[in-house]
Design an enzyme around this catalytic site. Sequence first.
Site, PDB file in Angstrom:
ATOM      1  N   HIS A  34       4.166  -4.196   5.644  1.00 29.33           N
ATOM      2  CA  HIS A  34       3.912  -4.312   7.091  1.00 29.33           C
ATOM      3  C   HIS A  34       4.362  -5.673   7.621  1.00 29.33           C
ATOM      4  CE1 HIS A  34       0.967  -1.306   5.660  1.00 29.33           C
ATOM      5  NE2 HIS A  34       1.084  -0.774   6.859  1.00 29.33           N
ATOM      6  N   HIS A  63      -3.085   0.391  -0.344  1.00 32.84           N
ATOM      7  CA  HIS A  63      -1.651   0.617  -0.530  1.00 32.84           C
ATOM      8  C   HIS A  63      -1.285   0.172  -1.948  1.00 32.84           C
ATOM      9  CE1 HIS A  63      -0.003   1.322   3.655  1.00 32.84           C
ATOM     10  NE2 HIS A  63      -1.273   1.059   3.897  1.00 32.84           N
ATOM     11  N   SER A  65      -1.542   4.680   5.172  1.00 30.60           N
ATOM     12  CA  SER A  65      -2.883   4.378   4.650  1.00 30.60           C
ATOM     13  C   SER A  65      -3.653   5.637   4.268  1.00 30.60           C
ATOM     14  CB  SER A  65      -3.725   3.663   5.712  1.00 30.60           C
ATOM     15  OG  SER A  65      -3.054   2.553   6.193  1.00 30.60           O
ATOM     16  N   MET A  70       0.671   0.203  13.479  1.00 31.43           N
ATOM     17  CA  MET A  70       1.208  -1.106  13.085  1.00 31.43           C
ATOM     18  C   MET A  70       2.405  -0.981  12.140  1.00 31.43           C
ATOM     19  SD  MET A  70      -2.468  -2.865  12.261  1.00 31.43           S
ATOM     20  CE  MET A  70      -3.905  -2.549  13.291  1.00 31.43           C
ATOM     21  N   SER A  71       3.094   0.143  12.193  1.00 30.80           N
ATOM     22  CA  SER A  71       4.218   0.332  11.254  1.00 30.80           C
ATOM     23  C   SER A  71       5.246   1.285  11.855  1.00 30.80           C
ATOM     24  CB  SER A  71       3.689   0.928   9.942  1.00 30.80           C
ATOM     25  OG  SER A  71       3.195   2.247  10.172  1.00 30.80           O
ATOM     26  N   TYR A  98       2.806  -7.404   9.760  1.00 27.29           N
ATOM     27  CA  TYR A  98       1.668  -8.322   9.892  1.00 27.29           C
ATOM     28  C   TYR A  98       1.317  -9.035   8.589  1.00 27.29           C
ATOM     29  CZ  TYR A  98      -1.137  -4.402   8.043  1.00 27.29           C
ATOM     30  OH  TYR A  98      -1.624  -3.389   7.268  1.00 27.29           O
ATOM     31  N   ASN A 138      -8.457   7.671  14.720  1.00 26.86           N
ATOM     32  CA  ASN A 138      -9.556   7.265  15.611  1.00 26.86           C
ATOM     33  C   ASN A 138      -9.049   7.291  17.048  1.00 26.86           C
ATOM     34  OD1 ASN A 138      -8.135   4.752  14.237  1.00 26.86           O
ATOM     35  ND2 ASN A 138      -8.627   4.208  16.351  1.00 26.86           N
ATOM     36  N   ALA A 170      -1.053   6.009   9.793  1.00 26.95           N
ATOM     37  CA  ALA A 170      -2.352   6.187  10.443  1.00 26.95           C
ATOM     38  C   ALA A 170      -2.236   5.525  11.809  1.00 26.95           C
ATOM     39  CB  ALA A 170      -3.431   5.508   9.621  1.00 26.95           C
TER      40      ALA A 170
HETATM   41  N1  HPA Z   1      -4.672   0.905  16.267  1.00 29.27           N
HETATM   42  C1  HPA Z   1      -3.646   0.479  15.524  1.00 29.27           C
HETATM   43  N2  HPA Z   1      -3.397   0.939  14.301  1.00 29.27           N
HETATM   44  C2  HPA Z   1      -4.222   1.874  13.816  1.00 29.27           C
HETATM   45  C3  HPA Z   1      -5.314   2.363  14.546  1.00 29.27           C
HETATM   46  C4  HPA Z   1      -5.551   1.849  15.841  1.00 29.27           C
HETATM   47  O1  HPA Z   1      -6.506   2.226  16.554  1.00 29.27           O
HETATM   48  N3  HPA Z   1      -5.930   3.296  13.778  1.00 29.27           N
HETATM   49  C5  HPA Z   1      -5.217   3.367  12.621  1.00 29.27           C
HETATM   50  N4  HPA Z   1      -4.192   2.514  12.639  1.00 29.27           N
END
Ligand code: HPA
Length: 281
Positions: A83, A61, A30, A211-212, A85, A235, A113
């Site tokens: 992904h 994306h 991302s 998530m990947s 999801y 984050n 990310a």
């Molecule tokens: N959790 C899951 N996937 C993410 C996050 C997160 O805090 N930040 C960026 N991708």
Amino acid sequence: MTPQEKLAKCYESFRNKIDFVPEVAIILGSGLGALADEIDIKAVLDYKDIEGFPQSTVPGHKGRFVFGFMDGVPVVIMQGRVHYYEGYPMQDVVLPTRLMKLMGAKVLFVTNASGACNADFSAGDFMLITDQIANFVPSPLIGANFDELGTRFPDMHEIYDKDLRDIVAKTAKDLDIKLQQGVYIQLTGPNFESPSEVRMCRMLGADAVGMSTACETIAANHAGMKIVGISCVCNLGCGLTDNPLTHEEVMEASNKAAPLFKKLIRTSVVNIYSYLEESKN
Ligand code: HPA
């Protein structure tokens, strides 16, 4: 159509259009897609123009393969990944990775990310992935084995190649870019984690959650690719901060980190390629 037939069909559809042979395959996470626009582009192939190929639906994306030379290195870049999801079967999620192996790529460079579950990390850190936890998503190897790609029961003791990791670590040091190291855990998403889930990830030994990636590297490792990966820790995981998380915030953080991240990836790719060329002799 079996997953094997689907892959063969996608490969045929690709080869009918493109004759480029990449050495390094790069998956851009991302907010990092712009790196593909910086290379000496020789060809572009939209996912929608490959018969049977899963389409990416995530904002931010793009959804295409970009072929060309990154500072002289023949690469294929996935500008936008697929992904789990989004609702695809896991076999489809890793189809692009397998396809890039068939295209000729020997190295897979993954980026993503993530959120930190290690409280010593800060938003904006880069993390060299040393290992992964993938057990919260189905293995992409479930089902009939792709015998032409790899063995039924592949070893996973060093998914992320030690020599390539050393090269990236040295590259970051030379560029004076701070680089954390740690374990990446893949959850399904698309929801972010609860504070308890972030605590669980930490207890299991993870430093960053996303998530990947882990499914893609299992497929790549199975197929004998050398793998290296860097996560952009966008984050702090939920519970490590009181702020609610949004996709926009993640995108903003990764956009902010992108110039430095791109520099690290580009230079690492060049250094990895020189190492591979040297080790041929
Ligand atoms: N959790 C899951 N996937 C993410 C996050 C997160 O805090 N930040 C960026 N991708």
